[in-house]
Design a protein around this motif. Structure first.
Motif, short mmCIF file in Angstrom:
data_model
loop_
_atom_site.label_atom_id
_atom_site.label_comp_id
_atom_site.label_asym_id
_atom_site.label_seq_id
_atom_site.Cartn_x
_atom_site.Cartn_y
_atom_site.Cartn_z
N GLU A 195 0.91 -1.17 -0.04
CA GLU A 195 0.07 -0.02 0.12
C GLU A 195 0.70 1.18 -0.02
OE1 GLU A 195 -2.43 -3.23 1.92
OE2 GLU A 195 -0.42 -2.53 2.02
N VAL A 196 1.84 1.12 0.58
CA VAL A 196 2.86 2.53 0.78
C VAL A 196 3.51 2.92 -0.53
CG1 VAL A 196 5.22 3.25 1.46
CG2 VAL A 196 3.66 2.02 3.37
N ASP A 197 3.55 1.89 -1.56
CA ASP A 197 4.22 1.94 -2.67
C ASP A 197 3.28 2.85 -3.55
OD1 ASP A 197 6.70 0.93 -2.04
OD2 ASP A 197 6.38 -0.95 -2.86
N PHE A 198 1.91 2.66 -3.61
CA PHE A 198 1.02 3.07 -4.53
C PHE A 198 0.14 4.17 -3.93
CE2 PHE A 198 -1.51 -0.48 -3.25
CZ PHE A 198 -2.66 0.06 -2.91
N LEU A 199 0.55 4.39 -2.46
CA LEU A 199 -0.22 5.62 -2.09
C LEU A 199 0.62 6.46 -1.51
CD1 LEU A 199 -2.86 3.36 -0.02
CD2 LEU A 199 -3.36 4.69 -2.02
N SER A 200 1.75 6.85 -1.79
CA SER A 200 2.70 7.82 -1.34
C SER A 200 2.98 8.64 -2.48
CB SER A 200 4.06 7.15 -0.92
OG SER A 200 3.79 6.33 0.29
N PRO A 201 2.36 9.99 -2.50
CA PRO A 201 2.66 11.13 -3.45
C PRO A 201 4.07 11.46 -3.85
CG PRO A 201 0.92 11.84 -2.01
CD PRO A 201 1.38 10.51 -1.36
N ALA A 202 4.85 11.25 -2.86
CA ALA A 202 6.33 11.67 -2.89
C ALA A 202 7.10 10.66 -4.01
CB ALA A 202 6.98 11.80 -1.72
N ARG A 203 6.53 9.43 -4.04
CA ARG A 203 7.16 8.31 -4.82
C ARG A 203 6.57 8.39 -6.24
NH1 ARG A 203 7.81 3.29 -1.00
NH2 ARG A 203 8.36 4.20 0.90
N MET A 204 5.55 9.37 -6.66
CA MET A 204 4.90 9.45 -7.72
C MET A 204 5.39 10.75 -8.53
SD MET A 204 1.07 8.34 -6.58
CE MET A 204 0.95 7.03 -5.67
N PRO A 205 5.04 10.92 -9.68
CA PRO A 205 5.30 12.11 -10.41
C PRO A 205 3.93 12.86 -10.30
CG PRO A 205 4.90 10.32 -12.11
CD PRO A 205 5.18 9.80 -10.77
N GLN A 206 3.97 14.16 -10.39
CA GLN A 206 2.79 15.17 -10.66
C GLN A 206 2.19 14.57 -12.09
OE1 GLN A 206 4.37 19.16 -9.35
NE2 GLN A 206 2.40 19.27 -9.58
N ALA A 207 0.81 14.70 -12.13
CA ALA A 207 0.02 14.27 -13.54
C ALA A 207 0.43 15.52 -14.48
CB ALA A 207 -1.33 14.00 -13.30
N SER A 208 0.38 16.69 -13.92
CA SER A 208 0.59 17.68 -14.70
C SER A 208 1.51 18.91 -14.09
CB SER A 208 -0.67 18.25 -15.18
OG SER A 208 -1.23 19.08 -13.86
N ALA A 209 2.13 20.00 -14.79
CA ALA A 209 2.88 20.85 -13.83
C ALA A 209 2.11 21.91 -13.29
CB ALA A 209 3.80 21.52 -14.71
N ALA A 210 0.94 21.43 -12.55
CA ALA A 210 0.00 22.24 -11.61
C ALA A 210 1.12 23.13 -10.63
CB ALA A 210 -1.02 21.53 -11.05
N PRO A 211 1.01 24.13 -10.22
CA PRO A 211 1.63 24.79 -9.29
C PRO A 211 1.10 24.58 -7.83
CG PRO A 211 0.29 26.46 -10.45
CD PRO A 211 0.16 25.36 -11.16
N PHE A 212 1.93 24.67 -6.76
CA PHE A 212 1.39 24.45 -5.66
C PHE A 212 2.20 25.02 -4.50
CE2 PHE A 212 4.48 21.01 -6.22
CZ PHE A 212 5.08 20.76 -4.68
N LEU A 213 1.59 25.54 -3.50
CA LEU A 213 2.14 25.99 -2.06
C LEU A 213 2.19 24.83 -1.23
CD1 LEU A 213 0.12 29.28 -1.72
CD2 LEU A 213 2.24 29.15 -3.09
N ILE A 214 3.14 24.95 -0.22
CA ILE A 214 3.19 23.71 0.67
C ILE A 214 3.69 24.68 2.00
CG2 ILE A 214 5.81 23.48 0.36
CD1 ILE A 214 4.89 20.38 0.60
N ALA A 215 2.94 24.11 3.12
CA ALA A 215 3.20 24.90 4.40
C ALA A 215 3.42 23.71 5.47
CB ALA A 215 2.15 25.91 4.74
N VAL A 216 4.16 24.11 6.53
CA VAL A 216 4.19 23.44 7.53
C VAL A 216 4.48 24.21 8.85
CG1 VAL A 216 6.52 22.69 7.45
CG2 VAL A 216 5.14 21.04 8.64
N GLY A 217 3.79 24.09 9.95
CA GLY A 217 4.13 24.92 11.00
C GLY A 217 5.61 24.51 11.62
N ALA A 218 6.29 25.65 12.00
CA ALA A 218 7.41 25.45 12.76
C ALA A 218 7.56 24.84 13.99
CB ALA A 218 8.06 27.06 13.03
N LEU A 219 6.36 24.81 14.57
CA LEU A 219 6.17 24.13 15.84
C LEU A 219 5.86 22.66 15.78
CD1 LEU A 219 4.23 27.00 17.98
CD2 LEU A 219 6.86 26.65 17.68
N GLU A 220 5.85 22.01 14.58
CA GLU A 220 5.53 20.70 14.20
C GLU A 220 6.83 19.89 14.47
OE1 GLU A 220 2.33 19.81 11.56
OE2 GLU A 220 2.45 21.80 10.74
#
Length: 283
Positions: A202-227
């Motif tokens: 399940e890990v292999d086919f459910l981990s986005p970081a192990r897959m390519p983006q389907a298109s070059a859609a732009p994205f923002l990413i965020a994580v809290g410094a207190l995490e």
């Protein structure tokens, strides 16, 4: 193995790291109830046959506007779209429609089944754009925690495989907050995997970081410094894996795993403003 299990249990149990988390959840409930009382919306629209396959739709004040689809977190096993109605006003007031999706919670559904439910939700929305008066060429996904994982999976989806009428770039942009993009460590976090039952396959086919983006859609990413270190590592992992679409990581020096949602919903906050700018940039 015991040491590894203890480490991942500690790193991924975000609620245990936030002593006032009951207060945060209570505030969200109150704020969301107020939004549902005071803002026009359509509730519990069925995008599929299962009882969990429902969404809420908050229209904006103008026609043919973009659509922001928010997917809630809760380790795929808790919370509800109605807990997050409070995120809608900042975006409807900015001129965007907002949809909040539900899904069948684990253990009644596997993560693979939940992913497919979100595919159905976005496909349903795309096909009903005219009925709900939004622009199907400007669909943006946003998600928090497990919802960020699901949003990322929508960015990796090969949409024509799910319908000849679905374009490869159905998702035009994304906002990903405090997500889990490689599920391997979750296998060892037994406080949650007792319900998820993730294995190596399940890990292999459910981990986005192990897959390519389907298109070059732009994205923002965020994580809290207190995490935790792991949540911050997960964010960096997707940044590296999907460099082509990555636009920026929004600094959140005072946010934890829950208050990042408040930042997303607060007009004037850098995360909210960056999200509005990203959606506005779509033509």
């Amino acid at each position: 193995m015991k040491i590894q299990t203890e480490y991942f249990n500690q790193q991924y149990n975000a609620r245990a790291m936030i002593p006032d988390h009951p207060y945060v959840f209570t505030r969200w409930l109150k704020d969301s109830a107020q939004v549902r009382r005071t803002q026009a919306a359509l509730f519990d629209l069925a995008y599929g046959e299962a009882s969990g396959e429902r969404l809420d739709f908050f229209p904006t004040y103008r026609g043919d506007a973009p659509l922001l689809v928010f997917i809630h977190g809760g380790w795929w096993r808790s919370l509800d779209k109605s807990d997050f109605s409070f995120v809608a006003p900042a975006y409807t007031h900015a001129g965007f429609n907002v949809a909040l999706t539900n899904y069948t919670l684990a253990p009644d559904a596997t993560i693979a089944e939940i992913v497919l439910q979100q595919v159905r939700a976005l496909a349903w929305l795309y096909r009903h754009a005219e009925a709900y008066d939004f622009d199907p060429q400007r669909i943006v996904v946003a998600g928090h925690s497990a919802g960020a994982h699901l949003a990322a999976m929508m960015m990796a989806a090969v949409w024509p495989a799910f319908g000849d009428d679905l374009p490869p770039d159905l998702v035009k942009a994304a906002i990903l907050m405090s997500g889990i993009y490689d599920l391997e460590p979750v296998r060892y976090a037994d406080f949650v995997n007792v319900d998820l039952k993730l294995g190596e396959r399940e890990v292999d086919f459910l981990s986005p970081a192990r897959m390519p983006q389907a298109s070059a859609a732009p994205f923002l990413i965020a994580v809290g410094a207190l995490e935790s270190e792991e949540f911050r590592r997960q964010t960096g992992l997707l940044e590296q894996s999907w460099r082509a679409g990555h636009r920026m990581q929004v600094p959140l020096p005072e946010a934890n795993h829950l208050t990042i949602c408040d930042a997303f919903a607060q007009p004037g906050h850098p995360l909210c403003e960056a999200s509005i700018e990203l959606i506005s940039s779509l033509k």
